[in-house]
Design a protein around this motif. Structure first.
Motif, short mmCIF file in Angstrom:
data_model
loop_
_atom_site.label_atom_id
_atom_site.label_comp_id
_atom_site.label_asym_id
_atom_site.label_seq_id
_atom_site.Cartn_x
_atom_site.Cartn_y
_atom_site.Cartn_z
N GLU A 77 13.89 5.41 16.86
CA GLU A 77 14.39 6.59 17.57
C GLU A 77 15.73 6.29 18.23
OE1 GLU A 77 12.99 9.74 21.06
OE2 GLU A 77 11.73 8.02 20.55
N GLN A 78 15.84 5.14 18.87
CA GLN A 78 17.09 4.78 19.55
C GLN A 78 18.25 4.64 18.57
OE1 GLN A 78 15.52 1.26 21.70
NE2 GLN A 78 16.20 2.26 23.58
N CYS A 79 17.93 4.20 17.36
CA CYS A 79 18.97 4.01 16.34
C CYS A 79 19.20 5.26 15.50
CB CYS A 79 18.61 2.83 15.44
SG CYS A 79 18.57 1.24 16.29
N GLY A 80 18.50 6.35 15.82
CA GLY A 80 18.67 7.60 15.08
C GLY A 80 18.20 7.53 13.65
N LEU A 81 17.12 6.78 13.40
CA LEU A 81 16.61 6.60 12.05
C LEU A 81 15.32 7.39 11.86
CD1 LEU A 81 17.15 2.74 11.82
CD2 LEU A 81 18.52 4.51 10.68
N PRO A 82 15.10 7.91 10.66
CA PRO A 82 13.90 8.73 10.40
C PRO A 82 12.64 7.88 10.30
CG PRO A 82 15.12 8.46 8.38
CD PRO A 82 15.97 7.83 9.46
N MET A 83 11.54 8.46 10.72
CA MET A 83 10.23 7.82 10.53
C MET A 83 9.82 8.01 9.06
SD MET A 83 8.69 6.57 13.39
CE MET A 83 6.94 6.95 13.38
N PRO A 84 9.30 6.97 8.42
CA PRO A 84 8.78 7.15 7.06
C PRO A 84 7.46 7.92 7.11
CG PRO A 84 8.38 4.91 7.82
CD PRO A 84 9.19 5.59 8.89
N GLU A 85 7.38 9.06 6.44
CA GLU A 85 6.21 9.93 6.59
C GLU A 85 5.43 10.14 5.30
OE1 GLU A 85 7.84 13.45 8.33
OE2 GLU A 85 7.91 12.60 10.34
N LYS A 86 6.06 9.99 4.15
CA LYS A 86 5.35 10.19 2.89
C LYS A 86 4.59 8.92 2.50
CE LYS A 86 8.72 13.51 1.05
NZ LYS A 86 7.79 14.66 1.01
N PRO A 87 3.57 9.04 1.65
CA PRO A 87 2.83 7.86 1.20
C PRO A 87 3.76 6.81 0.60
CG PRO A 87 1.65 9.84 0.56
CD PRO A 87 2.98 10.29 1.10
N GLU A 88 3.63 5.57 1.04
CA GLU A 88 4.40 4.43 0.55
C GLU A 88 5.90 4.55 0.83
OE1 GLU A 88 1.78 2.61 -3.00
OE2 GLU A 88 2.96 4.35 -3.60
N ASN A 111 5.52 3.64 6.07
CA ASN A 111 4.50 4.60 6.47
C ASN A 111 3.10 3.99 6.36
OD1 ASN A 111 3.44 7.34 7.06
ND2 ASN A 111 2.65 7.19 4.98
N ASP A 112 2.96 2.98 5.49
CA ASP A 112 1.70 2.30 5.26
C ASP A 112 2.03 0.88 4.80
OD1 ASP A 112 2.55 2.67 2.59
OD2 ASP A 112 1.43 4.54 2.43
N PRO A 113 1.02 0.02 4.58
CA PRO A 113 1.32 -1.35 4.17
C PRO A 113 2.20 -1.47 2.93
CG PRO A 113 -0.95 -1.21 4.91
CD PRO A 113 -0.42 0.20 4.89
N PRO A 161 8.24 6.57 -3.25
CA PRO A 161 7.98 6.71 -4.69
C PRO A 161 7.79 8.17 -5.08
CG PRO A 161 6.58 5.03 -3.70
CD PRO A 161 7.21 5.78 -2.58
N ARG A 162 8.36 8.54 -6.21
CA ARG A 162 8.22 9.92 -6.70
C ARG A 162 6.96 10.10 -7.53
NH1 ARG A 162 12.14 8.99 -3.63
NH2 ARG A 162 13.91 10.46 -3.52
N PHE A 163 6.36 9.00 -7.98
CA PHE A 163 5.13 9.06 -8.76
C PHE A 163 4.05 8.26 -8.01
CE2 PHE A 163 8.58 9.57 -11.77
CZ PHE A 163 8.19 10.69 -12.49
N GLN A 164 2.86 8.83 -7.96
CA GLN A 164 1.79 8.19 -7.20
C GLN A 164 1.35 6.87 -7.83
OE1 GLN A 164 -1.67 10.65 -6.67
NE2 GLN A 164 -2.83 9.06 -5.59
N ASN A 165 1.20 6.84 -9.15
CA ASN A 165 0.75 5.64 -9.84
C ASN A 165 1.88 5.06 -10.68
OD1 ASN A 165 -1.97 5.85 -8.90
ND2 ASN A 165 -2.29 7.50 -10.39
N ARG A 166 2.18 3.78 -10.46
CA ARG A 166 3.28 3.12 -11.16
C ARG A 166 2.80 1.73 -11.55
NH1 ARG A 166 4.10 4.68 -6.42
NH2 ARG A 166 4.37 2.56 -5.63
N GLY A 167 2.64 1.48 -12.84
CA GLY A 167 2.08 0.19 -13.19
C GLY A 167 2.25 -0.20 -14.63
N LEU A 168 1.46 -1.19 -15.05
CA LEU A 168 1.55 -1.77 -16.38
C LEU A 168 0.17 -1.86 -17.01
CD1 LEU A 168 3.95 -4.77 -15.67
CD2 LEU A 168 4.58 -2.58 -16.71
N TRP A 169 0.15 -1.76 -18.33
CA TRP A 169 -1.04 -2.06 -19.13
C TRP A 169 -0.72 -3.29 -19.94
CZ3 TRP A 169 -2.43 -3.18 -23.99
CH2 TRP A 169 -3.79 -3.03 -24.36
N THR A 170 -1.64 -4.25 -19.98
CA THR A 170 -1.36 -5.49 -20.70
C THR A 170 -2.66 -6.13 -21.20
OG1 THR A 170 -0.42 -7.72 -20.51
CG2 THR A 170 -1.45 -6.80 -18.55
N TRP A 171 -2.52 -6.94 -22.24
CA TRP A 171 -3.63 -7.80 -22.63
C TRP A 171 -3.82 -8.84 -21.54
CZ3 TRP A 171 -6.54 -6.12 -26.40
CH2 TRP A 171 -5.97 -5.36 -27.42
#
Length: 211
Positions: A77-88, A111-113, A161-171
């Motif tokens: 707040e003192q630095c005039g920065l926004p709080m992160p509010e959306k997931p991740e 906003n979260d871990p 992130p604009r997409f909720q799930n972001r990952g890889l498929w692998t053997w």
């Protein structure tokens, strides 16, 4: 005491203050410490964020979830920065200390871990682009790297992130170092891994726990 035992590396030092050291945030703090340490010739002090631990003579790196720590929230707040509010979501900024104009602040708020971790990874990417170019035959000039960190210009990044799930498929059986594989995924801000095995590997509980 100071006259008899002067600091080996003079000048204003950096210190890290973290809100939490559990789960994903523990990993984020460890990554942050490694990233910043690679720019410094001295061992950076890394301790919990409490009002009684905030120094008035050091540059500060504050990391955590502001809704769970009023000191970090107040600093944003003192630095005039926004709080992160959306997931991740995360807010990452470098600015002048609001109470001590001669000092610098790096703020990494999630906003979260996962948001906390992504702020750390974004800082690592940004700092990597500032490393002085050196030939392969020359050793790393840690003092030049320290100057990069000490003179880091003001910036602010607010992202999510604009997409909720972001990952890889692998053997699964081709992953010989699952920790390194997951570390790289974290640096790319991915949050989902699908592995295909004919039979579950004996150590899969450890893989899942690390993920």
């Amino acid at each position: 005491m100071e006259e008899n035992n002067p600091l080996r590396y003079a000048g204003t030092r950096w210190q890290i203050r973290f809100c939490s050291y559990e789960g994903v945030e523990e990993y984020a703090v460890n990554e942050l410490q490694k990233i910043v340490q690679s720019f410094l010739p001295y061992v950076i002090q890394t301790t919990p964020l409490r009002e009684d631990t905030l120094p008035a003579d050091s540059h500060l790196i504050l990391v955590g979830i502001p809704t769970q720590n009023h000191i970090l929230a107040q600093m944003l707040e003192q630095c005039g920065l926004p709080m992160p509010e959306k997931p991740e979501a995360f807010t990452l900024a470098c600015t002048t200390h609001p109470n001590y104009p001669g000092l610098r602040c790096l703020l990494l708020a999630g906003n979260d871990p996962n948001g906390v971790l992504y702020a750390v990874q974004e800082l690592g990417k940004k700092l990597a682009n500032t490393i002085p170019v050196q030939g392969i035959a020359h050793p790393v000039d840690i003092h030049a790297r320290r100057a990069v960190l000490d003179n880091l210009p003001d910036f602010k990044i607010h992202d999510y992130p604009r997409f909720q799930n972001r990952g890889l498929w692998t053997w699964g059986y081709v992953i010989h170092d699952y920790r390194g594989y997951l570390d790289h995924m974290a640096r790319l801000k991915m949050n989902m891994l699908v592995t295909w095995n004919d039979t579950p590997p004996l150590n899969y509980a450890r893989v899942r726990e690390y993920a």
